[in-house]
Design an enzyme around this catalytic site. Structure first.
Site, PDB file in Angstrom:
ATOM      1  N   ASN A 298       4.981  11.608 -46.731  1.00  0.00           N
ATOM      2  CA  ASN A 298       3.772  11.198 -47.127  1.00  0.00           C
ATOM      3  C   ASN A 298       2.628  12.364 -47.710  1.00  0.00           C
ATOM      4  O   ASN A 298       1.959  11.805 -49.067  1.00  0.00           O
ATOM      5  CB  ASN A 298       3.078  11.030 -45.977  1.00  0.00           C
ATOM      6  CG  ASN A 298       3.766   9.833 -44.944  1.00  0.00           C
ATOM      7  OD1 ASN A 298       4.360   8.985 -45.490  1.00  0.00           O
ATOM      8  ND2 ASN A 298       2.620   9.675 -44.378  1.00  0.00           N
TER       9      ASN A 298
ATOM     10  N   ASP B 284      -0.964   7.943 -41.629  1.00  0.00           N
ATOM     11  CA  ASP B 284       0.208   7.181 -41.498  1.00  0.00           C
ATOM     12  C   ASP B 284       1.304   5.941 -42.108  1.00  0.00           C
ATOM     13  O   ASP B 284       1.769   5.406 -42.350  1.00  0.00           O
ATOM     14  CB  ASP B 284       0.107   7.206 -40.220  1.00  0.00           C
ATOM     15  CG  ASP B 284      -0.252   8.748 -39.085  1.00  0.00           C
ATOM     16  OD1 ASP B 284       0.887   9.821 -39.541  1.00  0.00           O
ATOM     17  OD2 ASP B 284      -0.689   8.838 -38.651  1.00  0.00           O
TER      18      ASP B 284
ATOM     19  N   LYS C 176      -0.135  19.674 -41.520  1.00  0.00           N
ATOM     20  CA  LYS C 176      -1.138  18.740 -42.571  1.00  0.00           C
ATOM     21  C   LYS C 176      -2.098  19.350 -43.271  1.00  0.00           C
ATOM     22  O   LYS C 176      -2.365  18.959 -44.467  1.00  0.00           O
ATOM     23  CB  LYS C 176      -1.796  17.118 -41.714  1.00  0.00           C
ATOM     24  CG  LYS C 176      -2.055  16.808 -42.574  1.00  0.00           C
ATOM     25  CD  LYS C 176      -0.339  14.910 -42.890  1.00  0.00           C
ATOM     26  CE  LYS C 176      -0.752  14.617 -43.796  1.00  0.00           C
ATOM     27  NZ  LYS C 176       0.386  13.626 -43.952  1.00  0.00           N
TER      28      LYS C 176
ATOM     29  N   GLY D  16       3.615  -1.765 -36.971  1.00  0.00           N
ATOM     30  CA  GLY D  16       2.884  -0.249 -36.108  1.00  0.00           C
ATOM     31  C   GLY D  16       1.754  -0.436 -37.761  1.00  0.00           C
ATOM     32  O   GLY D  16       2.080  -1.085 -38.356  1.00  0.00           O
TER      33      GLY D  16
ATOM     34  N   TYR E 238     -26.062  34.744 -48.183  1.00  0.00           N
ATOM     35  CA  TYR E 238     -26.586  34.642 -45.970  1.00  0.00           C
ATOM     36  C   TYR E 238     -28.369  35.042 -46.642  1.00  0.00           C
ATOM     37  O   TYR E 238     -28.704  34.409 -47.420  1.00  0.00           O
ATOM     38  CB  TYR E 238     -25.551  35.338 -45.623  1.00  0.00           C
ATOM     39  CG  TYR E 238     -26.277  34.925 -43.954  1.00  0.00           C
ATOM     40  CD1 TYR E 238     -26.362  33.411 -43.372  1.00  0.00           C
ATOM     41  CD2 TYR E 238     -27.583  35.222 -42.920  1.00  0.00           C
ATOM     42  CE1 TYR E 238     -26.326  32.969 -42.288  1.00  0.00           C
ATOM     43  CE2 TYR E 238     -27.283  34.866 -41.574  1.00  0.00           C
ATOM     44  CZ  TYR E 238     -27.640  33.939 -41.490  1.00  0.00           C
ATOM     45  OH  TYR E 238     -27.438  32.961 -40.204  1.00  0.00           O
TER      46      TYR E 238
ATOM     47  N   ASN F 220      12.859   9.213 -38.299  1.00  0.00           N
ATOM     48  CA  ASN F 220      13.001  10.405 -38.150  1.00  0.00           C
ATOM     49  C   ASN F 220      13.125  10.690 -36.635  1.00  0.00           C
ATOM     50  O   ASN F 220      12.447   9.771 -35.646  1.00  0.00           O
ATOM     51  CB  ASN F 220      11.960  11.039 -38.995  1.00  0.00           C
ATOM     52  CG  ASN F 220      12.872  11.308 -40.312  1.00  0.00           C
ATOM     53  OD1 ASN F 220      13.654  12.030 -40.984  1.00  0.00           O
ATOM     54  ND2 ASN F 220      10.990  11.406 -41.238  1.00  0.00           N
TER      55      ASN F 220
END
Length: 398
Positions: A325, A170, A102, A204, A47, A295
C-alpha cells in the site's frame, strides 16, 4: 502455535536482544517546529500578539486556514484498533505502533505530515462523530485497520459529512496497487483487461474495494469468494456490503466453492489468508496471474504459483512484485492535498493505478510488474496523476 510474546520488562538488555523494541522505544515520531522561536520578537509573531491577526483573518475568510496553518498538508491516521495487521482486534493502545509507522511512511514517501489517532470506541456513530469533530484540524482522513463491514459505513458517512478527502487505505490503497500490477501483468502477457476472469479470495475491506476498482477499470468479470464460497445473488446469508458486491460482480453466475470458481480463471487475487489447494490452482487458465497477498503466509505459496502462473505477486517484501500500500497512499494524499480536493474519487484512484503502472512500463518482466516502494519515481508520478484527475473531475479547489 501462537507467537511468543516478548515482555520488554523481562530484562535490562531487551533492546539488544530484539531490535524491534529498540527501534520503537520512545515512539517513532516527534513534533517539530517549522519556524524559529529564538527571542521575544519571534515569540510575538509565532504566538501572541501576532497570531491574533492570522486568527482574525481566518475567521473572516475561512479558506485562508489552508494558507496560514498546517491543515493543507496534514492527514489524520485514524483507527479503533479492531483489525490491526494480522493481529486482529488488539485495541487502540496496541495499535499505536502501527499508526505511528503509517504516519512516518506518509512523510518518508509522500512528504505528507500525518498524526496517529487511536480511538477508544467501536460503534459506527461514535467513530463518525469523533472524527467529524476532529476534522477541522486536518486536510484529510486516512482510516486504518477498522474491521469490516463497519469500515464501509464509517467511510461512507464521513464522506457525506466532510469536505476533505476520506480514504480507507486497507480498501483503496490495496485496490490501487493491485490494479496497477494487473495492468502491467496483462501488458506483459499480451492480454486485454476486458478478457480477464478474476477470482478474489476474501470479501472484506480489501476484497470489496479491489472488486470495485477492477470492474470500474473494465475487467471482464470478477467473482469474489468468502468462507462460504462465491458471493452470488442467490445466497441468503449476505450482509449489506456483500449484497451490494453481488450486484455488480459475478456476471458469469458462478456458485459454489473458491476451488470450483478457479477452474479456467485467468487471475487469482488473495486477500483472505488460508490455503488454496494446488489441485485447484492447476485448473486455472494458461499463463494465469496469481496475486496471493496474505501475510505472512500467501494463500498460494510462490513456489507452487510459479508452476502454473506467468506472473506471481505477494504482499511480502522477500519475493518479487510486492503489492504494498505504501506505493499508493502517500502519493494519493499528496496529490489530493496539493489541489485541496474535497474528496478522493474513483477516477483519482484509477489515475493513481495507471501512473503507478507507468513507472515501470518500459522495464516489465515477470518479476517486475510493480515498482519497488523505494523507487523514487513513484510518489511524484502518483501525486501528479491524482492532482490532475481531481482537477478534471471538478473536486479540486486550488
Amino acid at each position: 502455535m501462537a507467537a511468543e510474546i516478548v515482555n520488554p520488562k523481562d530484562g535490562l538488555d531487551e533492546d539488544m536482544i530484539d531490535p524491534a523494541f529498540a527501534l520503537h522505544r520512545g515512539g517513532k515520531m516527534a513534533v517539530q517546529a517549522t519556524v524559529p522561536v529564538r527571542d521575544a520578537d519571534d515569540l510575538s509573531l509565532a504566538y501572541t500578539p501576532g497570531v491574533a491577526k492570522v486568527c482574525s483573518a481566518i475567521a473572516e475568510q475561512p479558506e485562508l486556514v489552508h494558507d496560514y496553518t498546517w491543515r493543507s498538508q496534514v492527514v489524520a491516521v485514524v483507527t479503533d484498533g479492531s483489525a490491526v495487521l494480522g493481529l486482529g482486534d488488539i485495541g487502540p493502545a496496541a495499535s499505536l505502533p502501527v499508526m505511528e509507522g503509517k504516519a512516518i511512511l506518509f512523510k518518508q514517501f509522500g512528504g505528507v505530515d500525518a498524526v496517529p489517532i487511536a480511538l477508544d470506541c467501536h460503534e459506527v456513530d461514535e467513530i463518525v462523530e469523533t472524527v467529524a469533530r476532529l476534522a477541522p484540524s486536518f486536510g484529510g482522513i486516512n482510516l486504518e485497520d477498522i474491521s469490516a463491514p463497519r469500515c464501509f459505513e464509517i467511510e461512507e458517512q464521513l464522506k457525506k459529512r466532510l469536505d476533505i478527502p476520506v480514504f480507507h487505505d486497507d480498501q483503496h490503497g490495496t485496490a490501487i496497487v493491485t490494479l496497477a500490477a494487473l495492468r502491467n501483468a496483462s501488458r506483459l502477457a499480451g492480454k486485454a483487461l476486458g478478457d480477464l476472469r478474476v477470482v478474489i479470495s476474501g470479501a472484506g475491506a480489501a476484497g470489496v474495494a479491489i472488486a470495485k476498482i477492477l470492474v470500474e477499470a473494465g475487467i471482464g468479470d470478477v467473482a469474489v469468494c468468502d468462507r462460504k464460497g462465491v458471493v452470488s445473488r442467490d445466497r441468503e446469508d449476505l450482509n449489506s456490503a456483500k449484497r451490494d458486491l453481488a450486484g455488480f460482480t459475478n456476471k458469469a453466475g458462478l456458485v459454489g466453492s473458491l476451488e470450483s470458481a478457479l477452474d479456467g480463471a485467468d487471475v487469482f487475487i488473495g486477500v483472505s489468508g488460508g490455503t488454496v489447494p494446488e489441485e485447484a490452482v492447476a485448473t486455472m487458465a494458461d499463463s494465469a496471474f496469481i496475486f496471493a497477498m496474505a501475510n505472512p503466509n500467501p494463500e498460494i505459496h510462490p513456489d507452487v504459483a510459479r508452476k502454473y502462473a506467468s506472473v506471481v505477486a505477494t504482499g511480502r517484501s522477500d519475493y518479487p512484485n510486492q503489492i504494498n500500500n505504501v506505493l499508493a497512499f502517500p502519493g494519493v494524499f499528496a496529490g489530493a492535498l496539493q489541489v485541496r480536493a474535497s474528496e478522493i474519487t474513483e477516477g483519482m484512484k484509477i489515475a493513481a493505478a495507471e501512473a503507478l503502472a507507468a513507472v515501470v512500463a518500459d522495464e516489465l518482466s515477470a518479476e517486475r510488474v510493480i515498482p519497488s516502494p523505494f523507487d523514487e519515481r513513484v510518489a511524484p508520478a502518483v501525486t501528479s496523476a491524482v492532482a490532475a484527475a481531481a482537477r478534471a473531475e471538478g473536486v479540486a479547489r486550488a
